[in-house]
Design an enzyme around this catalytic site. Structure first.
Site, mmCIF file in Angstrom:
data_model
loop_
_atom_site.group_PDB
_atom_site.id
_atom_site.type_symbol
_atom_site.label_atom_id
_atom_site.label_comp_id
_atom_site.label_asym_id
_atom_site.label_seq_id
_atom_site.Cartn_x
_atom_site.Cartn_y
_atom_site.Cartn_z
ATOM 1 N N LYS A 18 -13.218 6.008 2.443
ATOM 2 C CA LYS A 18 -13.810 6.727 1.319
ATOM 3 C C LYS A 18 -13.327 6.057 0.041
ATOM 4 O O LYS A 18 -12.219 6.293 -0.430
ATOM 5 C CB LYS A 18 -13.393 8.201 1.352
ATOM 6 C CG LYS A 18 -14.327 9.157 0.590
ATOM 7 C CD LYS A 18 -14.362 8.943 -0.902
ATOM 8 C CE LYS A 18 -13.046 9.317 -1.572
ATOM 9 N NZ LYS A 18 -13.100 9.049 -3.083
ATOM 10 N N GLU A 31 0.492 6.366 -1.148
ATOM 11 C CA GLU A 31 0.920 5.476 -2.227
ATOM 12 C C GLU A 31 0.439 6.127 -3.506
ATOM 13 O O GLU A 31 -0.754 6.114 -3.810
ATOM 14 C CB GLU A 31 0.330 4.078 -2.027
ATOM 15 C CG GLU A 31 1.060 3.011 -2.823
ATOM 16 C CD GLU A 31 0.508 2.846 -4.218
ATOM 17 O OE1 GLU A 31 1.145 3.393 -5.154
ATOM 18 O OE2 GLU A 31 -0.530 2.207 -4.383
ATOM 19 N N CYS A 67 -0.599 0.911 -10.557
ATOM 20 C CA CYS A 67 0.550 1.782 -10.310
ATOM 21 C C CYS A 67 1.858 1.024 -10.463
ATOM 22 O O CYS A 67 2.911 1.619 -10.693
ATOM 23 C CB CYS A 67 0.445 2.409 -8.930
ATOM 24 S SG CYS A 67 0.300 1.193 -7.600
ATOM 25 N N GLU A 77 2.162 8.351 -16.418
ATOM 26 C CA GLU A 77 1.705 7.015 -16.052
ATOM 27 C C GLU A 77 0.633 6.602 -17.067
ATOM 28 O O GLU A 77 -0.383 7.272 -17.213
ATOM 29 C CB GLU A 77 1.142 7.034 -14.628
ATOM 30 C CG GLU A 77 0.896 5.669 -14.050
ATOM 31 C CD GLU A 77 0.573 5.710 -12.569
ATOM 32 O OE1 GLU A 77 0.813 4.712 -11.878
ATOM 33 O OE2 GLU A 77 0.070 6.756 -12.098
#
Length: 481
Positions: free
Chosen positions: A180, A256, A290, A385
């Site tokens: 997906k 993750e 990331c 982030e």
């Protein structure tokens, strides 16, 4: 702004070896982030499609597991070769739907191909164990077997590499999958699936669901009871929701998740190397990674020079559509990303930060690389982030102060350390609460290395010798002597 023609790419779902429209014929558009215009429409899968996909994966389990390790390895090698042969075509597709400069897209194709090559070899190294019980009465035979059908959910920022990092070990282990992809970047995943199919994968070994309603489709696959593992790359918030959903089925999970990477520059660092590393760690993928350096923690004695050099280098980068010659910084993925970038800059300035370069209004989805100094504790961009070309700089005097600042976050994906003192480097590697550390290096991603974090940055590892273990169950047989 006119964009190059879109490469030939599937736009329907791949289920059980057949390309087909979504139930009811629903579609959704895929945008070019540089222009804001639609590239094409793709099938919009719903719950019936999701259930068909996981059933197809379950039906393919026996055929895929029946392939010998050498046959699975050969399949992966064919995919690797096809990716390398078609680098330019695939790289253009990545740039058109994701936005990164074409040179970085070519690098992503090579990185993705590395995973298929690495796990081709790992398919041949799935081991086991034989031992005698302490009593001497029983032989202990340990085998590692495919965990079963997998649900693989990938993000938009590395649409090819993240798919490769999950699909390659799944095939190597003998696990069929339902992929997906992110709704912003489904085209690269569809093309990857076609390449895997053309390389000889059994029907149903890889199924692809493109959808604008991911919660519905993903929930249906998890709740079906047929999926035995979930591998997810994305935000920590969504990861927590998926973990809770998987708990009801006691599914294996790999996560993750988000990061908040510190980049520590010690007083004895080589400044030339530190600035080069900072550019790599901050600006890869327009800062939308990331692993991107999120917080620059610089020794007070070097802060002025480091800040000046970094601001000069970031301020000189060329911002342009990724397919144009000389582009070094492409657009952010969508309008929400631009709004977040602007909010973080405004918050830092309101709290007293100084602009060293950038901090000008966005043009469409294009933002200017920005360096801020004098960033105060409590500023939002030190806690969130960033996911954009924004570098906040703080300072430290004592090593312990740098470690406290680096570890003062719920995340723990990667850290970067620049020092010429080997003992200090090893001490910091041991002290930093992250799954990975770049020592005098701004890049940690490598197909041969175990990628992953600690704390709220995730569970499990992808890549390296450890990567295939995430797709294997352990069976023990007791055999009387």
């Amino acid at each position: 702004m006119s964009a190059p023609a879109l490469p030939d790419v599937p736009t329907t779902l791949l289920i059980g070896g057949s390309w087909r429209p979504a139930a009811g014929g629903a579609t959704f558009p895929v945008d070019n982030p540089a222009t804001g215009q639609a590239l094409i429409e793709v099938a919009d899968a719903g719950v019936p499609d999701a259930l068909d996909a996981i059933r197809a994966a379950a039906d393919a389990q026996q055929a895929l597991a029946a392939l010998s390790p050498a046959q699975r390895a050969a399949l992966l090698r064919r995919v690797e070769a096809a990716l390398r042969d078609r680098t330019d075509e695939i790289a253009l597709l990545i740039t058109l739907e994701m936005g990164k400069p074409i040179a970085e897209s070519r690098g992503e194709v090579g990185y993705a191909a590395d995973f298929f090559g690495w796990f081709a070899d790992e398919a041949l190294r799935i081991g086991g164990d034989y031992r005698l019980a302490p009593t001497g009465l029983t032989r202990i035979l340990v085998q590692h077997k495919a965990v079963g059908p997998c649900l693989l959910i990938t993000p938009w920022n590395f649409p090819l590499a993240m798919g490769a990092r999950k699909i390659a070990p799944a095939i190597a282990a003998g696990c069929p999958s339902v992929l997906k992809p992110a709704e912003q970047t489904p085209l690269t995943s569809l093309l990857l699936a076609r390449i895997i199919e053309e390389s000889g994968a059994p029907p149903g070994a890889v199924n692809v669901l493109t959808t604008s309603r991911p919660a519905e489709a993903v929930g249906a696959v998890i709740d079906s009871g047929l999926a035995r593992k979930l591998s997810f790359t994305g935000s920590t918030e969504v990861g927590k929701l998926l973990l809770a959903r998987c708990a009801a089925q006691v599914m294996r999970t790999s996560m993750e998740l988000g990061g908040n990477a510190p980049f520590i520059v010690c007083a004895d660092a080589d400044l030339d190397e530190a600035v080069e590393g900072a550019l790599l760690a901050k600006m890869r993928n327009i800062g939308q990674a990331c692993t991107a350096a999120n917080r620059f923690i610089v020794a007070e004695s070097l802060a002025g020079e480091f800040t000046s050099r970094l601001a000069k280098r970031m301020g000189a980068l060329t911002v342009a559509a990724g397919w144009l010659d000389g582009s070094q910084v492409g657009p952010l993925i969508d309008d929400a990303a631009v709004e977040k970038f602007d909010r973080l800059v405004r918050d830092a300035l309101d709290r007293g930060a100084t602009v060293e370069t950038g901090a000008v209004p966005a043009i469409g989805r294009f933002v200017t690389p920005t360096v801020l100094s004098g960033v105060a504790p409590g500023t939002a961009l030190l806690d969130e982030e960033i996911f954009g070309p924004l570098a906040p700089i703080t300072t430290f005097r004592a090593e312990e102060e740098a470690v406290r600042a680096a570890n003062g976050t719920p995340y723990g994906l990667v850290s970067y350390v620049y020092t010429r003192d080997l003992r200090r480097a090893l001490r910091l590697v041991g002290s930093l609460a992250t799954g990975m550390v770049g020592v005098n290096s701004g890049v940690v991603s490598n197909a041969a290395a175990p990628f992953g974090g600690v704390k709220q940055s995730g569970l499990g590892r992808e890549g390296g010798f450890e990567g295939i273990a995430e797709y294997l169950d352990t069976t023990y047989a007791a055999i009387p002597v």
